[in-house]
Design an enzyme around this catalytic site. Structure first.
Site, PDB file in Angstrom:
ATOM      1  N   LYS A 110       6.603  -2.879  17.309  1.00  0.00           N
ATOM      2  CA  LYS A 110       6.360  -4.304  17.080  1.00  0.00           C
ATOM      3  C   LYS A 110       6.334  -5.075  18.419  1.00  0.00           C
ATOM      4  CE  LYS A 110       7.028  -7.385  13.316  1.00  0.00           C
ATOM      5  NZ  LYS A 110       7.709  -7.700  12.081  1.00  0.00           N
ATOM      6  N   LYS A 190      -2.869   8.979   8.854  1.00  0.00           N
ATOM      7  CA  LYS A 190      -1.682   9.128   8.008  1.00  0.00           C
ATOM      8  C   LYS A 190      -1.671   8.069   6.895  1.00  0.00           C
ATOM      9  CE  LYS A 190       3.205   8.724   7.775  1.00  0.00           C
ATOM     10  NZ  LYS A 190       4.360   8.001   8.112  1.00  0.00           N
ATOM     11  N   LYS A 193       1.202   2.364   3.685  1.00  0.00           N
ATOM     12  CA  LYS A 193       0.924   1.009   3.200  1.00  0.00           C
ATOM     13  C   LYS A 193       0.457   0.116   4.335  1.00  0.00           C
ATOM     14  CE  LYS A 193       4.859   0.940   1.346  1.00  0.00           C
ATOM     15  NZ  LYS A 193       5.705   1.782   0.550  1.00  0.00           N
TER      16      LYS A 193
HETATM   17  P1  ADP Z   1       4.673   3.559   4.131  1.00  0.00           P
HETATM   18  O1  ADP Z   1       4.266   4.166   5.442  1.00  0.00           O
HETATM   19  O2  ADP Z   1       3.554   3.612   3.151  1.00  0.00           O
HETATM   20  O3  ADP Z   1       5.236   2.167   4.285  1.00  0.00           O
HETATM   21  P2  ADP Z   1       7.376   4.382   3.846  1.00  0.00           P
HETATM   22  O4  ADP Z   1       7.562   4.175   5.305  1.00  0.00           O
HETATM   23  O5  ADP Z   1       8.018   3.426   2.896  1.00  0.00           O
HETATM   24  O6  ADP Z   1       5.808   4.464   3.545  1.00  0.00           O
HETATM   25  O7  ADP Z   1       7.824   5.858   3.514  1.00  0.00           O
HETATM   26  C1  ADP Z   1       8.677   6.265   2.475  1.00  0.00           C
HETATM   27  C2  ADP Z   1       8.894   7.763   2.583  1.00  0.00           C
HETATM   28  O8  ADP Z   1       7.652   8.463   2.399  1.00  0.00           O
HETATM   29  C3  ADP Z   1       9.413   8.190   3.950  1.00  0.00           C
HETATM   30  O9  ADP Z   1      10.310   9.266   3.809  1.00  0.00           O
HETATM   31  C4  ADP Z   1       8.142   8.598   4.674  1.00  0.00           C
HETATM   32  O10 ADP Z   1       8.384   9.477   5.722  1.00  0.00           O
HETATM   33  C5  ADP Z   1       7.344   9.233   3.552  1.00  0.00           C
HETATM   34  N1  ADP Z   1       5.905   9.093   3.818  1.00  0.00           N
HETATM   35  C6  ADP Z   1       5.215   7.949   3.870  1.00  0.00           C
HETATM   36  N2  ADP Z   1       3.911   8.180   4.137  1.00  0.00           N
HETATM   37  C7  ADP Z   1       3.779   9.511   4.276  1.00  0.00           C
HETATM   38  C8  ADP Z   1       2.686  10.387   4.559  1.00  0.00           C
HETATM   39  N3  ADP Z   1       1.448   9.919   4.744  1.00  0.00           N
HETATM   40  N4  ADP Z   1       2.911  11.698   4.617  1.00  0.00           N
HETATM   41  C9  ADP Z   1       4.149  12.185   4.406  1.00  0.00           C
HETATM   42  N5  ADP Z   1       5.226  11.425   4.126  1.00  0.00           N
HETATM   43  C10 ADP Z   1       5.067  10.100   4.064  1.00  0.00           C
END
Ligand code: ADP
Ligand code: TRP
Length: 323
Positions: A110, A190, A193
């Site tokens: 950030k 990757k 969100k």
């Molecule tokens: P986002 O990136 O969509 O905001 P989060 O950070 O809330 O997702 O991730 C929640 C969980 O899901 C974490 O343990 C994260 O490592 C896993 N995760 C999120 N996106 C992926 C991905 N593309 N591949 C594997 N694991 C993921």
């Protein structure tokens, strides 16, 4: 062994969350003592609207239960229902070096983008450490991006134990599933969100199909051979198909004569089959929101009992009064 993990209610869960995290939770509940929580306090660093936070939290509980989390096997609760954790966060804050937090990626990224960061984001890893340490967790299943935070947790636990010459905290281990640690999104990057490239687990078949059809592919003509390993569609198919199905689709890529549309349809079919039972379970749970709240309350009671025990140990070690 105690397994613990938290997931933020910052939007609807997607395939990355499922294959990277949720699927591991469900597998681990079978043989281990499992604690899983919805990290609503962490979500406050990004969700700034009351209605959204409430809806995402309920959706998170519904999704986890629909995907196979069993309340009779695993303790499911809301992070904010355990105030002992925020109290423990303060104790840990006093052993946290600024330089350690400055290296943590959420804050660092950030700042690097020139955006203002608040103290909530800066101290986010300390709250996460408290989440983990409050329950004497041994194993923390997470996606690759969270491993840095587990290292911070271990560092703080060691510092605290060392400073107060005690064995208050158990040192946790992180656990990542390598083969699927990075699920690609519709743009091949990757899935996340924050990149707007997610495929949500629970959506209407029509929307799901449309999303899958929007996955970015190269412009190789239909008749030409294609490289499955360089294609996000194939990477996603591998998550759902068994080995022989994977080999069959890979051969069709290499042989030529197959368009990406067909591979996408195969992903849609396999995904629909994979989640069919969960869709039915979610519909049922949705019609009984009171049951979901009961599950969260029961979970919170069990979680608080454990957290109180650990918090008292920590307070005692540093000379605070314990009620
Ligand atoms: P986002 O990136 O969509 O905001 P989060 O950070 O809330 O997702 O991730 C929640 C969980 O899901 C974490 O343990 C994260 O490592 C896993 N995760 C999120 N996106 C992926 C991905 N593309 N591949 C594997 N694991 C993921
Ligand atoms: N920071 C984690 C994530 O974004 C969520 C989380 C909060 C967590 N507290 C935790 C994960 C404790 C594991 C253990 O995914």
């Amino acid at each position: 062994m105690r397994v613990l993990s938290g997931i933020q209610p910052t939007g609807r869960f997607h395939w990355g969350n499922y294959f990277g995290a949720i699927r591991q939770y469900i597998e681990l509940q079978e043989n281990e003592q499992a604690f899983y929580f919805i990290a609503d306090l962490h979500a406050l660093t990004t969700v700034h609207n009351k209605v959204d936070l409430q809806q995402y939290t309920l959706d998170a509980a519904l999704d986890l239960l629909a995907l196979g989390l069993k309340p009779e096997q695993a303790t499911l609760f809301r992070q904010s229902d355990v105030p002992e954790v925020t109290e423990l966060t303060w104790l840990l804050m006093t052993v946290t070096q600024m330089s350690l937090l400055e290296k943590c990626h959420a804050y660092k990224d950030k700042i690097a983008r020139g955006l203002p960061a608040d103290a909530g984001l800066f101290t986010y890893p300390v709250l996460m450490a408290a989440d983990i340490l409050a329950y004497d967790s041994d194993l923390v299943p997470v996606g690759q991006d969270q491993i840095q935070h587990i290292e911070v947790t271990r560092d703080l636990a060691q510092r605290f134990n060392h400073r107060f010459e005690s064995e208050v905290f158990v040192l946790p281990q992180g656990k990542v599933l390598d083969s699927t640690a990075k699920v690609p999104g519709t743009d091949g990057e990757k899935m996340s969100k924050s990149y707007g490239n997610t495929i949500e687990i629970f959506q209407t078949p029509k929307k799901l199909r449309k999303k899958i059809m929007s996955i970015k592919t190269d412009s190789t003509p239909v008749e030409d051979p294609k490289d499955p390993e360089a294609c996000a569609v194939f990477t996603l198919f591998k998550l759902f198909g068994d080995e022989s199905e994977q080999a069959e689709l890979a051969n069709r890529y290499r042989a030529g004569g197959m368009g990406y549309g067909e591979a996408k349809q195969a992903v849609f079919d396999k995904a629909s089959e994979h989640f069919a039972e969960s869709f039915a379970r979610r519909a049922e749970l949705e019609s009984n929101p009171g049951d979901v709240e009961d599950i969260l309350q029961t979970g919170a009671t069990a979680a608080r009992k454990k957290a109180r025990e650990v918090l008292n140990r920590a307070k005692e070690a540093c000379g605070l009064s314990v009620r």
